[in-house]
Design an enzyme around this catalytic site. Structure first.
Site, PDB file in Angstrom:
ATOM      1  N   ASP A 277     -16.411  -0.020   9.878  1.00  0.00           N
ATOM      2  CA  ASP A 277     -15.319   0.246   8.338  1.00  0.00           C
ATOM      3  C   ASP A 277     -15.878   1.341   8.450  1.00  0.00           C
ATOM      4  O   ASP A 277     -16.756   2.228   8.300  1.00  0.00           O
ATOM      5  CB  ASP A 277     -17.281  -0.904   7.545  1.00  0.00           C
ATOM      6  N   HIS A 278     -14.826   1.749   7.205  1.00  0.00           N
ATOM      7  CA  HIS A 278     -14.806   3.298   7.448  1.00  0.00           C
ATOM      8  C   HIS A 278     -14.451   4.047   8.366  1.00  0.00           C
ATOM      9  O   HIS A 278     -15.283   4.782   8.586  1.00  0.00           O
ATOM     10  CB  HIS A 278     -14.979   3.786   5.611  1.00  0.00           C
TER      11      HIS A 278
ATOM     12  N   ASP B  65     -10.137   4.776   7.945  1.00  0.00           N
ATOM     13  CA  ASP B  65      -9.846   5.216   5.638  1.00  0.00           C
ATOM     14  C   ASP B  65      -9.457   6.579   6.632  1.00  0.00           C
ATOM     15  O   ASP B  65      -9.708   7.814   6.655  1.00  0.00           O
ATOM     16  CB  ASP B  65     -11.290   5.347   6.159  1.00  0.00           C
TER      17      ASP B  65
ATOM     18  N   GLU C   9      -6.830   1.951   3.778  1.00  0.00           N
ATOM     19  CA  GLU C   9      -7.231   2.888   2.884  1.00  0.00           C
ATOM     20  C   GLU C   9      -6.543   3.492   1.546  1.00  0.00           C
ATOM     21  O   GLU C   9      -5.671   4.925   2.186  1.00  0.00           O
ATOM     22  CB  GLU C   9      -8.707   3.080   2.355  1.00  0.00           C
TER      23      GLU C   9
ATOM     24  N   HIS D 166     -13.705  -3.324  -1.790  1.00  0.00           N
ATOM     25  CA  HIS D 166     -14.837  -2.789  -1.371  1.00  0.00           C
ATOM     26  C   HIS D 166     -16.213  -2.482  -2.647  1.00  0.00           C
ATOM     27  O   HIS D 166     -15.500  -2.099  -3.807  1.00  0.00           O
ATOM     28  CB  HIS D 166     -14.917  -1.350  -0.687  1.00  0.00           C
TER      29      HIS D 166
ATOM     30  N   THR E 298     -24.742  -2.757  -0.426  1.00  0.00           N
ATOM     31  CA  THR E 298     -26.015  -2.799  -0.751  1.00  0.00           C
ATOM     32  C   THR E 298     -26.598  -4.387  -1.104  1.00  0.00           C
ATOM     33  O   THR E 298     -27.419  -4.140  -1.111  1.00  0.00           O
ATOM     34  CB  THR E 298     -25.402  -1.829  -2.128  1.00  0.00           C
TER      35      THR E 298
END
Length: 288
Positions: free
Chosen positions: A85-86, A106, A136, A208, A233
């Site tokens: 992720d990222h 990213d 992205e 996202h 989160t």
């Protein structure tokens, strides 16, 4: 079955007008909770790992080995992608080399020219070994040092430039942010999403910051081509809430309630509940 790239599961989701959840993992309990829930609900799933979380779990190789061994041991048969992720440019290559089956590079903080150049390289590098690539455009907002970023709205023309590089799915900023949404958040920009979908065709789009977006907005986003939604989160909040209740009720002081297997279990069940709710909302149940 082993890990798979996310390409096939997301192409199916785009065609079927549902979304696959990416649930970020932070430790063994997290991983086990997500995998078991996906198996129970017969849903494809993407395990997301940020570079920070990978470092916390002792590196990409440790994470990759843990996930593969756990899938074996739990007899997981639904499609599972292990996704960076990222990822940074260096991190993307390192995760691919360590056995991750899907990579997000990213490059949104670079100029569009540099983003194109680096994304092109990562696509070639990952596709050579059958791994899927997410790129992205338009950075995703969030809170940092008390300053809340609204979340950039991606330029559909730039989205097309990146999409044409052969990426498998695309994260385009549409006013979404990471973490909890502030009270003054104005909502998702569906005009921008529709414009992006129009320029990129059938390419799966990624949302996202899936925590706290109202269900009706999620449904509309899916109808406009979003087929991957990232959740992090919210699982953390469910875990925290369940753990807090256990300790406030003094359960950790009863018998062997301090045993980590008991202490972490309410949070583990909390994550499972969160993942189940999201999979039902995204429409991925029984789509494995």
């Amino acid at each position: 079955m082993g890990l798979v790239s996310a390409t096939e599961m997301l192409n199916k989701a785009t065609a079927g007008k549902y979304a696959v959840g990416q649930f970020n993992i932070n430790n063994l309990e997290w991983t086990k909770a997500v995998l078991l829930t996906a198996q129970e609900l017969n849903s494809p799933v993407i395990l997301g790992v940020s570079e920070g979380a990978a470092k916390y779990m002792c590196g990409f190789k440790t994470v990759s080995a843990m996930v593969s061994a756990m899938m074996d041991d739990l007899k997981i048969t639904v499609p599972v992608a292990l996704h960076l992720d990222h990822g940074s440019y260096e991190g993307a290559k390192a995760a691919a080399d360590a056995g991750f089956s899907s990579i997000m590079f990213d490059g949104s903080h670079y100029s569009i020219e540099e983003n194109i150049e680096k994304t092109k390289e990562i696509v070639a590098y990952c596709h050579a070994s059958g791994k899927s690539v997410e790129a992205e455009v338009g950075s995703i907002g969030g809170e940092e040092d008390g300053v809340v970023g609204k979340g950039e709205v991606a330029d559909p023309k730039e989205c097309k430039l990146i999409a044409d590089l052969g990426v498998d799915f695309l994260a385009a900023g549409i006013g979404n942010i990471h973490g909890k949404y502030p009270e003054n958040w104005t909502g998702l920009d569906f005009e921008a999403l529709a414009a992006t979908q129009e320029t990129t065709g059938i390419l799966p789009l990624v949302l996202h910051g899936g925590t706290g977006i109202p269900a009706e907005m999620i449904a509309k986003a899916i109808s406009l081509g979003v087929s991957k939604i990232n959740v992090n989160t919210e699982c953390q909040l469910y875990f925290q809430e369940a753990t807090r209740k256990y300790i406030e009720a003094g359960k950790d002081l009863e018998g062997k309630g301090f045993d980590p297997r008991k202490l972490l279990n309410p949070g583990f069940e909390g994550i499972k509940l969160c993942v189940k709710e999201k999979m039902e909302l995204f429409g991925s149940v029984d789509k494995a």
